[in-house]
Design an enzyme around this catalytic site. Sequence first.
Site, PDB file in Angstrom:
ATOM      1  N   ASP A 109       0.781  -1.298  -0.019  1.00  0.00           N
ATOM      2  CA  ASP A 109       0.038  -0.152  -0.081  1.00  0.00           C
ATOM      3  C   ASP A 109       0.806   1.419   0.020  1.00  0.00           C
ATOM      4  OD1 ASP A 109       1.077  -0.166   2.433  1.00  0.00           O
ATOM      5  OD2 ASP A 109      -0.957  -0.066   3.511  1.00  0.00           O
ATOM      6  N   CYS A 112       5.013  -0.364   2.395  1.00  0.00           N
ATOM      7  CA  CYS A 112       5.542  -1.752   2.583  1.00  0.00           C
ATOM      8  C   CYS A 112       7.033  -1.896   2.934  1.00  0.00           C
ATOM      9  CB  CYS A 112       5.501  -2.548   1.388  1.00  0.00           C
ATOM     10  SG  CYS A 112       5.868  -1.804  -0.227  1.00  0.00           S
ATOM     11  N   HIS A 301       7.277  -2.775  -4.797  1.00  0.00           N
ATOM     12  CA  HIS A 301       6.803  -3.167  -3.954  1.00  0.00           C
ATOM     13  C   HIS A 301       8.092  -3.878  -3.107  1.00  0.00           C
ATOM     14  CE1 HIS A 301       4.341  -5.397  -1.033  1.00  0.00           C
ATOM     15  NE2 HIS A 301       4.943  -6.796  -1.324  1.00  0.00           N
TER      16      HIS A 301
END
Length: 315
Positions: A109, A112, A301
């Site tokens: 989100d 991370c 991510h």
Amino acid sequence: MAENTTSAPQILPETDASPSNPSSDPSTEEQNPPVEHATQITEDTDISTLSAAQNLLELTSDVQRPLIAEIAPIDELRAEYENGSPSFVQQINYLQSQGYSSIRRTRGDGDCFYRSVAFAYVENLLHASDPVFAVVAALSTLEATPKLLESVGFERMVFEDFYEVLIELVKNVIAPDVSGSTLTDVALLERFQNPEVYLRMLTSAQIRLDPDNFAPFLFHPELGEPMEIREFCEHFVDAAGKEADHVQMTALSRILRINVDVAYLDGRGSSGQVDFVKFQPEETSGAAASSPISLLYRPGHYDILVGPRRQTAEF
């Protein structure tokens, strides 16, 4: 890939693997905008068939996903790429050959990186060869940070609750809580609630406190234009959901005095080797120096990469 390993303060330059440097040509995308199709994404979807943006935003940001998941074998990640991404499979095989056989997934989100570091920071204390020494060293660093935050304008009432959450987790590694229990891996997963917010503030404070070293590297991640320190921190560090890049990683590793190794899983190259970028502050305790936090980066991510010393039977 360059490493930030010298004793003199340095900040890694942007690389093609960083979140703010996508491999695609923006000008080409503007001339030929991609046709968007509605895609139903599920846990069984082969992520090799999706765009990077879909992978990040749709697969990892599901609010039903835990903030931090149980340790899982890296074979699960390999299986997601086997139907269409041989270069990623090669890189996962390389990581496994180096002893990285499992991961902890984090919710994607935009927080991370900070969440992964916060969890791995406490988890490393739990599994330190000398937990008492490791906790004492961590507390010595953490207990000095509230004054640093106040010195750059953060109000105590804003950060105090987040600070207490992190401090209590660290103390509980060696000191029983009100129930008479010390922290365990299971308890850490159950009690882990947003200490990454405090790490964002620490990152911001470090950048503001060291303008000579950080100011030359502060650019708008989309526009590429230089930014003032305050503006950069308010928009791309303090704000929740903003991804971390090399500047933020460097700052956080310095203020916490921890070593962070980031493995870039980007599918590039033909050999399958994975580049590690190492963030090593000038001053680290013995515990920090021997126990780096290892993260796995896929474009946009971060997950926690579990190394040889943390192989467990949890799965």
